[in-house]
Design a protein around this motif. Structure first.
Motif: not given
Length: 308
Positions: A22-29, A31-44
């Motif tokens: 209960p006292n740790l945030v939950k990870l909802v989701g 993702c990682a997307e490859d945009h060629g020169k760099e990869i965009e990584r997201l946490l929700v």
């Protein structure tokens, strides 16, 4: 939702994928997307509408946390760290415990967030993990800074620093203050006696706090800030010390709102002189059980010259 570097992103996914409390945030989701020169990584993350503890302690915020709420935050975060250290078959060392990584949900429950720097604790038969020194200036334990040897006691030290943050409303390291006030632990040290202690309590509380519980919270902080890591309590022991303070506070005060809006600082200055003259001959009885001098005489087993 946030963007992170690859290593931190992977660590966060791995940690929040195996822990639940209960006292740790939950990870909802994630993702990682490859945009060629760099990869965009997201946490929700789960939605935490009431921002961070750091926000309410900052002088930039028009609101601040009530004393009762500060005690609850101390309890909630102790629960979260105790779970990481002792609640599983393995240890997780948070390594970046600080007020900005403590978020508040819609019920004002405090939850630890941002596990990008977290590490697994030492394997069986080992006393520590040797790693590069990372974290936030002002929160890391001296022995970790000096040697890179990481244990759960680094988190305990950081928690002790945070308790003084709750008490004073000041950041652990603030270059915008006068030189003698920039390092929180060095600044509070001369005030650690019953007579002078109120001088370091956050003025934004406007005196609406229990001096007795503030002193006891300071004592807990000092135990966490022992120079010898082995002398620091485990977080489960810290939780046992903090919880009675929360219980007493809830019994003796109207919980009201978890936040308050302080009067303008100028108004505080105008009334301070009157309050001092009216109360200068009064003493506040404090049942500290240890004796006034014992509360502070054996504290701070660390050298003031150390940057931490």
């Amino acid at each position: 939702m946030m963007e992170q570097g690859h290593k931190e992103w992977v660590t966060e996914v791995n940690v929040l994928g195996i822990v639940e409390h209960p006292n740790l945030v939950k990870l909802v989701g994630y993702c990682a997307e490859d945009h060629g020169k760099e990869i965009e990584r997201l946490l929700v993350y789960e939605y935490m509408p009431n921002k961070s503890v750091e926000y309410y302690l900052s002088s930039r915020s028009p609101k601040t946390l009530s004393w009762a709420m500060r005690l609850k935050v101390a309890q909630d975060t102790a629960r979260g760290l105790a779970y990481l250290h002792e609640g599983m078959d393995f240890q997780i060392i948070f390594r970046d415990f600080k007020s900005s990584n403590i978020l508040l949900d819609d019920q004002w429950n405090a939850k630890l967030s941002d596990f990008g720097l977290a590490r697994l604790g030492p394997k069986e038969g080992h006393t520590h993990v040797t790693t590069a020194v990372v974290g936030t200036m002002g929160y890391s334990a001296p022995e970790y800074i000096q040697t890179g040897r990481l244990t759960t006691k680094n988190d305990v030290w950081s928690y002790g620093v945070f308790l003084y943050e709750l008490i004073t409303g000041r950041r652990p390291l603030d270059r915008n203050r006068p030189t003698e006030e920039q390092k929180l632990l060095e600044w509070v040290r001369p005030f650690l006696d019953v007579k002078n202690f109120p001088l370091i309590v956050d003025t934004r509380l406007e005196g609406k706090y229990s001096l007795k519980s503030a002193l006891k919270l300071s004592l807990i902080a000092n135990k966490c800030l022992s120079r010898n890591p082995k002398s620091r309590p485990k977080m489960s022991e810290v939780l046992e010390m903090v919880s009675p303070l929360v219980a007493v506070e809830s019994e003796t005060t109207d919980p009201g709102s978890p936040i308050s809006v302080p009067v303008p600082f100028d108004a505080i200055q105008e009334t301070e002189g009157k309050k001092t003259s009216e109360n200068e001959n009064k003493t506040t009885p404090i049942d500290v059980k240890l004796g006034d001098s014992a509360w502070f005489s054996g504290l701070w087993h660390w050298k003031p010259s150390i940057t931490c």
